[in-house]
Design an enzyme around this catalytic site. Structure first.
Site, PDB file in Angstrom:
ATOM      1  N   LYS A  21      38.442  44.855  40.022  1.00 52.29           N
ATOM      2  CA  LYS A  21      37.524  44.665  38.895  1.00 52.29           C
ATOM      3  C   LYS A  21      36.223  45.421  39.134  1.00 52.29           C
ATOM      4  CE  LYS A  21      39.768  40.408  37.656  1.00 52.29           C
ATOM      5  NZ  LYS A  21      39.922  38.972  37.858  1.00 52.29           N
ATOM      6  N   GLN A  25      36.543  34.045  39.805  1.00 53.30           N
ATOM      7  CA  GLN A  25      37.938  34.299  40.176  1.00 53.30           C
ATOM      8  C   GLN A  25      38.621  32.974  40.536  1.00 53.30           C
ATOM      9  OE1 GLN A  25      39.433  37.485  40.123  1.00 53.30           O
ATOM     10  NE2 GLN A  25      41.288  36.275  40.421  1.00 53.30           N
ATOM     11  N   ASP A  47      36.218  35.956  30.298  1.00 51.89           N
ATOM     12  CA  ASP A  47      37.603  35.592  30.592  1.00 51.89           C
ATOM     13  C   ASP A  47      38.215  34.792  29.435  1.00 51.89           C
ATOM     14  OD1 ASP A  47      38.990  36.429  32.788  1.00 51.89           O
ATOM     15  OD2 ASP A  47      38.135  34.951  34.163  1.00 51.89           O
TER      16      ASP A  47
END
Ligand code: NDP
Length: 283
Positions: A52, A96, A119
């Site tokens: 990322k 994460q 997200d």
């Protein structure tokens, strides 16, 4: 023989457009920013975070990486999120997953400002998606929709069978297909006669996590197959949830594993971050 949906090529094209958008924003002093938070040192999570970070750099997006110890308390993590919520340089916050067991994942997700939830996991964003008025769409399902668009698949009136009902893939992708006027069936581990249901689908979206469990002969002639699964066989080969070779002879289009859905997830994360920055320009 099916057309192979080249997620890598589609993703590269989209990333070029995103990078051009970032240049235009940067010229106005409005570089988009993403904060990635990693707690602990799970090797797979570390790899994703590095990917990322690299993708941000390549696209010209400002990025912050916060690596916290495995023993980090929930209060410490929530305090960091609170700082990032108020940080003007940051348009997207990604924590994460999975998190260590002393931390309540739902609480963490709910602490992220929904307007920085790139997200798309915050209940506010999930609710907006369900209501047909999305703000941020979760990256993997969003990527799947882009692949379908790029392949020229019109979902109106189509029978879509989604195998898997997770909050990050199965459920949101089903909602997105519904919003595109498909008739959607969601299957899961307790579904009876899975093969029969898959055989009726014009579009099959497999998000199970079981190597090649969807057999080629289940696929209706001419169906479109999107394989989200990432599984390693005993021989360490990467395979999807669909028996690719067998499905290839029946489907009209199919995503490979690797190189199908996989590359799209990070691309849509970048797209959401840029979108978030653009929204702040609007009055
Ligand atoms: P989850 O484990 O959260 O969900 C799996 C789903 O599959 C569950 O709903 C489960 O049903 C269902 N399931 C399990 N066994 C069967 C069965 N025999 N028949 C029908 N349904 C079954 O997985 P995720 O959604 O997180 O991920 C799915 C796959 O996609 C994984 O391989 C993952 O690695 C991959 N993935 C890939 C991404 C990418 O970027 N390409 C991103 C995210 C995931 P139940 O709810 O009843 O337990």
């Amino acid at each position: 023989m099916a057309t192979i949906i080249d997620g890598k090529a589609i993703s590269e094209r989209l990333r070029e457009t995103i990078a051009a958008d970032v240049v235009a924003l940067a010229e106005r002093g409005m570089t988009p920013g993403l904060a990635v938070v990693l707690v602990g040192d799970d090797p797979a999570s570390r790899t994703y975070v590095t990917m990322k970070e690299k993708a941000c750099q390549k696209a010209g997006i400002y990025s912050q990486e916060h690596k916290l110890a495995e023993t980090t308390s929930e209060a410490e993590l929530l305090a960091l999120i609170d700082r990032l919520n108020r940080d003007e340089r940051i348009d997207g916050i990604l924590v994460q997953l999975p998190l260590p067991k002393q931390i309540d994942t739902s609480r963490v997700i709910e602490t992220i400002d929904p307007h920085k939830d790139v997200d798309g996991f915050h209940p506010y964003n999930f609710g907006r998606l369900a209501a047909g008025n999305p703000l941020f769409q979760p990256c993997t399902p969003y990527g799947i929709m882009k692949l379908l668009d790029e392949t020229g698949v019109d979902l109106t009136g189509k029978e879509v069978v989604v195998v898997g009902r997770s909050n990050i893939v199965g459920k949101p992708v089903a909602l997105m297909c519904l919003a595109r006027h498909a008739t959607v069936t969601i299957c899961h581990s307790r579904t009876r006669e899975l093969a029969k249901r898959v055989a009726q689908a014009d579009v099959v979206i497999a998000a199970v996590g079981k190597a090649e469990m969807i057999k080629g002969y289940w696929i209706k002639e001419g169906a479109v197959v999107i394989d989200v699964g990432i599984n390693r066989t005993e021989g360490k080969k990467l395979v999807g949830d669909v028996d690719f070779e067998a499905a290839l002879c029946r489907a009209s289009a199919i995503t490979p594993v690797p190189g199908g859905v996989g590359p799209m997830t990070i691309t849509m994360l970048l797209a959401n971050t840029v979108e978030s920055r653009k929204r702040r320009l609007q009055p």
